[in-house]
Scaffold this active site. Structure first.
Site, mmCIF file in Angstrom:
data_model
loop_
_atom_site.group_PDB
_atom_site.id
_atom_site.type_symbol
_atom_site.label_atom_id
_atom_site.label_comp_id
_atom_site.label_asym_id
_atom_site.label_seq_id
_atom_site.Cartn_x
_atom_site.Cartn_y
_atom_site.Cartn_z
ATOM 1 N N ASN A 145 30.224 -71.321 -84.792
ATOM 2 C CA ASN A 145 31.109 -71.904 -85.796
ATOM 3 C C ASN A 145 32.223 -70.919 -86.113
ATOM 4 O OD1 ASN A 145 29.383 -74.160 -86.040
ATOM 5 N ND2 ASN A 145 28.072 -72.978 -87.388
ATOM 6 N N ARG A 175 34.361 -70.501 -88.566
ATOM 7 C CA ARG A 175 34.801 -70.674 -89.955
ATOM 8 C C ARG A 175 33.827 -69.974 -90.895
ATOM 9 N NH1 ARG A 175 30.519 -73.971 -91.058
ATOM 10 N NH2 ARG A 175 30.099 -75.541 -89.483
ATOM 11 N N LYS A 219 22.869 -83.344 -74.208
ATOM 12 C CA LYS A 219 23.760 -83.089 -75.348
ATOM 13 C C LYS A 219 25.194 -83.460 -75.018
ATOM 14 C CE LYS A 219 21.382 -79.174 -77.524
ATOM 15 N NZ LYS A 219 21.519 -77.765 -77.971
ATOM 16 N N LYS A 234 16.903 -77.291 -71.555
ATOM 17 C CA LYS A 234 15.472 -77.316 -71.821
ATOM 18 C C LYS A 234 15.308 -77.663 -73.295
ATOM 19 C CE LYS A 234 11.090 -76.399 -71.163
ATOM 20 N NZ LYS A 234 10.332 -77.318 -70.298
ATOM 21 N N TYR A 235 14.423 -78.598 -73.626
ATOM 22 C CA TYR A 235 14.182 -78.961 -75.019
ATOM 23 C C TYR A 235 13.179 -77.989 -75.631
ATOM 24 C CZ TYR A 235 12.577 -81.512 -79.124
ATOM 25 O OH TYR A 235 12.234 -81.861 -80.399
ATOM 26 N N LEU A 236 13.614 -77.303 -76.686
ATOM 27 C CA LEU A 236 12.715 -76.384 -77.395
ATOM 28 C C LEU A 236 12.024 -77.189 -78.501
ATOM 29 C CD1 LEU A 236 15.099 -73.282 -77.640
ATOM 30 C CD2 LEU A 236 13.378 -73.759 -75.887
HETATM 31 C C1 MV4 Z 1 18.417 -78.053 -79.554
HETATM 32 C C2 MV4 Z 1 17.122 -78.316 -80.029
HETATM 33 C C3 MV4 Z 1 16.072 -78.113 -79.176
HETATM 34 N N1 MV4 Z 1 16.298 -77.681 -77.904
HETATM 35 N N2 MV4 Z 1 18.600 -77.607 -78.295
HETATM 36 C C4 MV4 Z 1 20.719 -79.762 -83.343
HETATM 37 C C5 MV4 Z 1 22.130 -79.577 -83.767
HETATM 38 C C6 MV4 Z 1 22.798 -78.755 -82.754
HETATM 39 N N3 MV4 Z 1 23.450 -77.675 -83.424
HETATM 40 C C7 MV4 Z 1 21.735 -78.285 -81.824
HETATM 41 N N4 MV4 Z 1 20.520 -78.885 -82.253
HETATM 42 C C8 MV4 Z 1 19.369 -78.695 -81.583
HETATM 43 N N5 MV4 Z 1 19.505 -78.227 -80.318
HETATM 44 C C9 MV4 Z 1 17.554 -77.436 -77.496
HETATM 45 N N6 MV4 Z 1 17.747 -77.020 -76.244
HETATM 46 C C10 MV4 Z 1 16.965 -78.770 -81.336
HETATM 47 C C11 MV4 Z 1 18.105 -78.965 -82.127
HETATM 48 C C12 MV4 Z 1 17.841 -79.400 -83.488
HETATM 49 C C13 MV4 Z 1 18.126 -78.574 -84.583
HETATM 50 C C14 MV4 Z 1 18.716 -77.332 -84.438
HETATM 51 C C15 MV4 Z 1 18.984 -76.543 -85.530
HETATM 52 C C16 MV4 Z 1 18.628 -76.976 -86.799
HETATM 53 C C17 MV4 Z 1 18.051 -78.199 -86.983
HETATM 54 C C18 MV4 Z 1 17.796 -79.012 -85.886
HETATM 55 C C19 MV4 Z 1 17.191 -80.259 -86.077
HETATM 56 C C20 MV4 Z 1 16.946 -81.052 -84.990
HETATM 57 C C21 MV4 Z 1 17.273 -80.627 -83.710
#
Ligand code: MV4
Length: 449
Positions: A290, A292, A159, A202-204
């Site tokens: 956020n 705001r 990220k 870690k990817y969720l």
């Molecule tokens: C993640 C994730 C999965 N694993 N982090 C997308 C925007 C940013 N706010 C963080 N995001 C994500 N972070 C980890 N470790 C998946 C997303 C994500 C997501 C998060 C919230 C709402 C919609 C989303 C759509 C795609 C990916």
């Protein structure tokens, strides 16, 4: 000193929302507008109006010098930034305060910290919020990236520290692809934000997006107003939001809400904030905060009965939080549909003249919108033209009422996302609340074939 005239540094429905709260408090309003918005409802409703530049937002709604000049000219003693535009610009907040104008928002230092995702995560961890496993901070080398990724296990997510809203993220399935995807992420981040700092998590795979609404008084007191479930998104744009989340128990709510409020109290947070979590298998993982007011704040207002904008103005004016945590109750269910001027199938923007308009009404139905018959939706800004917020004693009754309200809404002359919402509310998974952040895009893909 108390606030007597607020400049609203925004447009559209949120400018109206702020005007309404201000007028109910006996406070005058100053609208600012681009030349494209001279006929907009927020300009008509405000007590005073100042033109701040040509249509492109960079020359008007993002033009700090012009907005400060407008505030001085109109003798505004406070500025509310709404959402988007300059709302999370720490430098703007500092400039406002340096001009002895009340900034209706968090302390600039807190806006700055939360805008840097690495600093935000570090702060959140120190304040006791549960984090997604990952690097302790920025990852500077591929060797460090390999070490962190091996420890937490693949897949991992790279990220951008300056990202947010989903920009500059790369899912890395295995070690073979780590080096190339990390360098791609850095290049994209450098190009998009002028900062190639990245971190690793870690990817969720299949989480929900659940966010908690918080308020602090800036003097160590803070409360939470429960959560909103915003999992139904397309390309990081929320489509429908609800409160409470269909998956949280009252116990989960009070436990996580308590952790959030304590964290805000300890940092001396001031004003409204939203703490975003991913929720998977019953566990919460902080992702961002956020600093705001959010688009979806009305669903929280519906189930708590608290006017969030009034609360923001009171806090900026130095008053205490209007209620203690024990006074806050969560009753019933609320859903918001974001209505955009866009094709409900291709999502192509659909600006133009609204020939006919009729807002839904009746018990527990709220429409926040600057639309009127004859209004021309300009092509320069966000396509969201209305929010339909519906309340019901239970989630089932809320959904029945929402369907009825969508039937009543009339917006002609442009395409809108109303038919999309009507289709969504026929889906079994939406009706049962069984959806994750993946659900909407998966469904749209299936709908196409
Ligand atoms: C993640 C994730 C999965 N694993 N982090 C997308 C925007 C940013 N706010 C963080 N995001 C994500 N972070 C980890 N470790 C998946 C997303 C994500 C997501 C998060 C919230 C709402 C919609 C989303 C759509 C795609 C990916």
């Amino acid at each position: 000193m108390s606030i007597s005239r607020i400049l609203i540094a925004n447009r559209g429905e949120i400018a109206l929302r702020i005007h309404r709260a201000a007028h109910e408090m006996g406070i005058e309003t100053v609208a600012v507008h681009s030349t494209a918005d001279a006929e907009a409802m927020h300009v008509r409703l405000a007590d005073h109006a100042v033109c701040i530049g040509p249509p492109p937002a960079g020359d008007s709604y993002l033009n700090i010098a012009n907005i400060i000049s407008a505030a001085e000219l109109a003798q505004a003693d406070a500025i509310h930034p709404g959402y988007g535009f300059l709302s999370e610009n720490a430098r703007f907040a500092e400039i406002v305060e340096a001009h002895d104008i009340v900034w209706i928002g968090p302390k600039p230092e807190h806006i700055r910290t939360m805008g840097d995702k690495v600093a935000a995560k570090k702060t959140a961890g120190e304040l006791g919020l549960p984090l997604v496993p990952g690097s302790a901070g920025a990852v500077d080398s591929i060797d460090e990236a390999r070490r962190v990724a091996a420890e937490i296990g693949y897949p991992v997510l790279v990220k951008a520290a300056s990202g947010g809203g989903g920009r500059g993220m790369k899912v890395v399935p295995d070690e073979d692809q780590l080096e190339s995807l990390m360098s791609q992420a850095k290049t994209e981040a450098k190009n998009a934000f002028g900062d190639d700092t990245v971190y690793i998590e870690k990817y969720l795979g299949n989480p929900r997006h659940i966010e908690f609404q918080v308020f602090g008084d800036g003097r160590g007191n803070a409360i939470h107003l429960g959560e909103r479930d915003c999992s139904l998104q397309r390309r990081h744009q929320k489509v429908l939001e609800e409160a409470p989340s269909p998956v949280l128990s009252e116990e989960d709510r009070m436990r996580m809400g308590g952790i959030c409020a304590d964290a805000m109290a300890n940092m001396g947070y001031r004003g409204a904030g939203t703490i975003e979590f991913l929720w998977e298998n019953g566990e919460f993982y902080f992702i961002e905060m956020n600093t705001r007011l959010q688009v979806e704040h009305p669903v929280t207002e519906a189930i708590t009965g608290i006017d969030l904008v009034r609360e923001q103005i009171r806090i900026a004016d130095g008053k205490n939080l209007s209620c203690a945590q024990d006074d806050i109750t969560f009753t019933g269910h609320a859903i918001e549909c974001r209505i955009n001027a866009e094709d409900p199938f291709t999502f192509a923007p659909s600006p133009g003249k609204v020939s006919h308009y009729h807002a839904a009404g009746g018990m527990h139905v709220r429409v926040d919108s600057g639309l009127y018959a004859g209004y021309s939706i300009p092509p320069y800004y966000d396509s969201m033209i209305a929010k339909l917020i519906v309340y019901g004693r239970t989630r089932e009754r809320c959904i029945m009422r929402l369907k009825r309200a969508l039937e009543e809404m009339v917006i002609e002359g442009v395409k809108t996302s109303i038919p999309l919402h009507q289709q969504l509310l026929e889906q079994e998974d939406v009706l049962s609340g069984d959806y994750s952040i993946k659900w909407l895009e998966d469904w749209l893909r299936e709908r196409e074939v």
